[in-house]
Design a protein around this motif. Structure first.
Motif, PDB file in Angstrom:
ATOM      1  N   MET A  34      -2.259 -11.166   0.796  1.00  0.00           N
ATOM      2  CA  MET A  34      -1.120 -11.030   0.384  1.00  0.00           C
ATOM      3  C   MET A  34      -0.912 -12.379  -0.603  1.00  0.00           C
ATOM      4  O   MET A  34      -0.020 -11.664  -1.817  1.00  0.00           O
ATOM      5  CB  MET A  34      -0.809 -11.759   1.840  1.00  0.00           C
ATOM      6  CG  MET A  34       0.210 -11.069   3.106  1.00  0.00           C
ATOM      7  SD  MET A  34       0.842 -12.002   4.200  1.00  0.00           S
ATOM      8  CE  MET A  34       0.387 -11.205   5.708  1.00  0.00           C
ATOM      9  N   ALA A  35      -1.183 -13.469  -1.354  1.00  0.00           N
ATOM     10  CA  ALA A  35      -1.668 -13.798  -2.241  1.00  0.00           C
ATOM     11  C   ALA A  35      -1.946 -15.043  -2.034  1.00  0.00           C
ATOM     12  O   ALA A  35      -3.288 -15.468  -1.100  1.00  0.00           O
ATOM     13  CB  ALA A  35      -0.017 -14.442  -2.056  1.00  0.00           C
ATOM     14  N   LEU A  44      -2.262  -9.840  -3.484  1.00  0.00           N
ATOM     15  CA  LEU A  44      -1.496  -8.896  -4.165  1.00  0.00           C
ATOM     16  C   LEU A  44      -0.164  -9.877  -4.291  1.00  0.00           C
ATOM     17  O   LEU A  44      -0.015  -9.208  -5.756  1.00  0.00           O
ATOM     18  CB  LEU A  44      -0.115  -8.480  -3.017  1.00  0.00           C
ATOM     19  CG  LEU A  44       1.174  -7.804  -2.892  1.00  0.00           C
ATOM     20  CD1 LEU A  44       0.326  -6.504  -4.071  1.00  0.00           C
ATOM     21  CD2 LEU A  44       1.848  -7.090  -1.925  1.00  0.00           C
ATOM     22  N   LEU A  45      -0.358 -11.319  -4.556  1.00  0.00           N
ATOM     23  CA  LEU A  45       0.466 -12.078  -4.949  1.00  0.00           C
ATOM     24  C   LEU A  45       0.589 -13.079  -5.236  1.00  0.00           C
ATOM     25  O   LEU A  45      -0.153 -13.788  -4.878  1.00  0.00           O
ATOM     26  CB  LEU A  45       2.029 -12.546  -4.083  1.00  0.00           C
ATOM     27  CG  LEU A  45       2.741 -10.772  -3.731  1.00  0.00           C
ATOM     28  CD1 LEU A  45       3.285 -10.865  -3.027  1.00  0.00           C
ATOM     29  CD2 LEU A  45       2.964 -10.263  -4.929  1.00  0.00           C
ATOM     30  N   TYR A  46       0.964 -14.008  -6.188  1.00  0.00           N
ATOM     31  CA  TYR A  46       0.403 -15.429  -6.511  1.00  0.00           C
ATOM     32  C   TYR A  46       1.194 -16.386  -5.971  1.00  0.00           C
ATOM     33  O   TYR A  46       2.693 -16.148  -6.238  1.00  0.00           O
ATOM     34  CB  TYR A  46       0.361 -15.533  -8.520  1.00  0.00           C
ATOM     35  CG  TYR A  46      -0.437 -15.505  -9.648  1.00  0.00           C
ATOM     36  CD1 TYR A  46      -1.359 -15.972  -9.202  1.00  0.00           C
ATOM     37  CD2 TYR A  46      -0.593 -14.092 -10.139  1.00  0.00           C
ATOM     38  CE1 TYR A  46      -2.931 -15.279  -9.982  1.00  0.00           C
ATOM     39  CE2 TYR A  46      -1.494 -13.943 -10.782  1.00  0.00           C
ATOM     40  CZ  TYR A  46      -2.676 -14.076 -11.002  1.00  0.00           C
ATOM     41  OH  TYR A  46      -3.485 -13.856 -11.534  1.00  0.00           O
ATOM     42  N   PHE A  47       0.704 -17.497  -5.327  1.00  0.00           N
ATOM     43  CA  PHE A  47       1.556 -18.355  -4.727  1.00  0.00           C
ATOM     44  C   PHE A  47       1.637 -19.010  -5.429  1.00  0.00           C
ATOM     45  O   PHE A  47       0.426 -20.789  -5.212  1.00  0.00           O
ATOM     46  CB  PHE A  47       1.051 -18.207  -3.402  1.00  0.00           C
ATOM     47  CG  PHE A  47       1.552 -19.789  -2.153  1.00  0.00           C
ATOM     48  CD1 PHE A  47       1.706 -18.869  -1.771  1.00  0.00           C
ATOM     49  CD2 PHE A  47       0.572 -21.012  -2.609  1.00  0.00           C
ATOM     50  CE1 PHE A  47       2.734 -20.298  -0.128  1.00  0.00           C
ATOM     51  CE2 PHE A  47       1.513 -22.064  -1.736  1.00  0.00           C
ATOM     52  CZ  PHE A  47       1.935 -21.472  -0.364  1.00  0.00           C
ATOM     53  N   THR A  63      -0.162  -9.736  -8.714  1.00  0.00           N
ATOM     54  CA  THR A  63      -1.897 -10.381  -9.535  1.00  0.00           C
ATOM     55  C   THR A  63      -2.612  -8.699  -9.912  1.00  0.00           C
ATOM     56  O   THR A  63      -3.549  -8.899 -11.280  1.00  0.00           O
ATOM     57  CB  THR A  63      -3.040 -10.899  -8.383  1.00  0.00           C
ATOM     58  OG1 THR A  63      -3.567  -9.809  -7.720  1.00  0.00           O
ATOM     59  CG2 THR A  63      -2.404 -11.589  -7.150  1.00  0.00           C
ATOM     60  N   GLN A  64      -2.507  -7.619  -9.700  1.00  0.00           N
ATOM     61  CA  GLN A  64      -3.329  -6.932 -10.058  1.00  0.00           C
ATOM     62  C   GLN A  64      -4.895  -7.029 -10.698  1.00  0.00           C
ATOM     63  O   GLN A  64      -5.121  -6.100 -10.977  1.00  0.00           O
ATOM     64  CB  GLN A  64      -3.042  -6.632 -11.265  1.00  0.00           C
ATOM     65  CG  GLN A  64      -0.423  -5.920 -11.133  1.00  0.00           C
ATOM     66  CD  GLN A  64      -0.123  -5.212 -12.181  1.00  0.00           C
ATOM     67  OE1 GLN A  64      -0.578  -5.797 -13.522  1.00  0.00           O
ATOM     68  NE2 GLN A  64       1.003  -4.576 -12.281  1.00  0.00           N
ATOM     69  N   LEU A 124       1.003  -3.231  -0.388  1.00  0.00           N
ATOM     70  CA  LEU A 124      -0.518  -3.342  -1.708  1.00  0.00           C
ATOM     71  C   LEU A 124      -1.478  -1.850  -0.915  1.00  0.00           C
ATOM     72  O   LEU A 124      -1.651  -1.236  -2.054  1.00  0.00           O
ATOM     73  CB  LEU A 124      -1.578  -4.283  -0.805  1.00  0.00           C
ATOM     74  CG  LEU A 124      -2.943  -4.819  -1.717  1.00  0.00           C
ATOM     75  CD1 LEU A 124      -3.193  -4.893  -3.186  1.00  0.00           C
ATOM     76  CD2 LEU A 124      -3.446  -6.422  -0.848  1.00  0.00           C
ATOM     77  N   GLY A 125      -0.941  -1.506   0.019  1.00  0.00           N
ATOM     78  CA  GLY A 125      -1.880  -0.299   0.436  1.00  0.00           C
ATOM     79  C   GLY A 125      -1.177   0.711  -0.744  1.00  0.00           C
ATOM     80  O   GLY A 125      -2.904   1.755  -0.693  1.00  0.00           O
TER      81      GLY A 125
END
Length: 226
Positions: free
Chosen positions: A222-223, A65-68, A39-40, A97-98
């Motif tokens: 996470m997503a 962090l992510l797209y689901f 995602t950024q 992500l950290g």
């Protein structure tokens, strides 16, 4: 040589696509690592998540962090985490992500990381909270405390993953409680979870945490479901 033999006898597969990993790869193959949908949000100050919670809760920062997507590699990755005993995925994503958040001044001010809790019955059945490793990894990178006994889940509820964004279940809103209204007074809390779908679970947790005087609240997952 022994490592190569071990790899030949017990080949490992990618947790996102199930293809065989090369000996130099860990957990996720190079191709998946490259093409996983990031995602950024935190890099571009994107307010996508704030818009999800607009009029519901006030957030300082929010990222995922992510797209689901259903049937996509992120769904497979998180399914392995939650249902196939691949607890190490949680720490892997938290480290990923950290490292990025640790470079951003807006996240360097986080005091405490709190994971969304799961009900004791579910934890006993699964053996772990899938968010724990993610939260601990974030706490290390952000040099923040990790606390898992202030926010608790007292009501066992069904997953929100496949519900529509605006069809959150009211039963979730009273499923959580806090054990101490003053322990984190004045702190900036980062509340973390695995998947943001309807926002019901995070909202319920946030409403409890916001009972603590003078706190600031941010969210990381996470997503996020598209």
């Amino acid at each position: 040589m022994l490592q190569s033999l071990r790899y030949f006898l017990f080949p490992k597969t990618c947790y996102a696509c199930s293809e065989s990993l090369q000996a130099s790869e860990y957990m996720i193959c190079t191709q998946c690592r490259h093409y996983l949908p990031l995602t950024q949000f935190h890099l571009y100050n994107d307010s996508v998540i704030q818009k999800v919670f607009y009029g519901r809760i006030m957030l300082e920062q929010a990222t995922a962090l992510l797209y689901f997507e259903k049937k996509g590699p992120v769904q497979k990755l998180l399914h392995n985490l939650k249902y196939n005993d691949k607890e190490e995925i949680s720490t892997f994503l938290g480290d990923w992500l950290g490292r990025e958040l640790a470079e951003l001044p807006s996240y360097q001010v986080i005091d405490t990381i709190i994971p969304v809790p799961i009900h004791p019955k579910k934890k006993k059945k699964r053996g772990y909270n899938q968010v724990t490793g993610f939260a601990i990894a974030l706490s290390k990178h952000l040099k923040a405390s990790y606390i898992n006994d202030i926010l608790i889940k007292s009501k066992n509820t069904k997953t929100q993953v496949f519900k529509g964004r605006f069809s959150r279940s009211d039963e979730v809103l009273d499923a959580f409680s806090i054990t101490d209204k003053h322990a984190l007074e004045g702190k900036h809390i980062l509340l973390v979870d695995d998947i943001l779908t309807t926002g019901a679970t995070l909202e319920a947790c946030a409403l409890q945490l916001l009972k603590i005087p003078k706190i600031k609240l941010s969210i990381a997952t996470m997503a996020i479901a598209k």
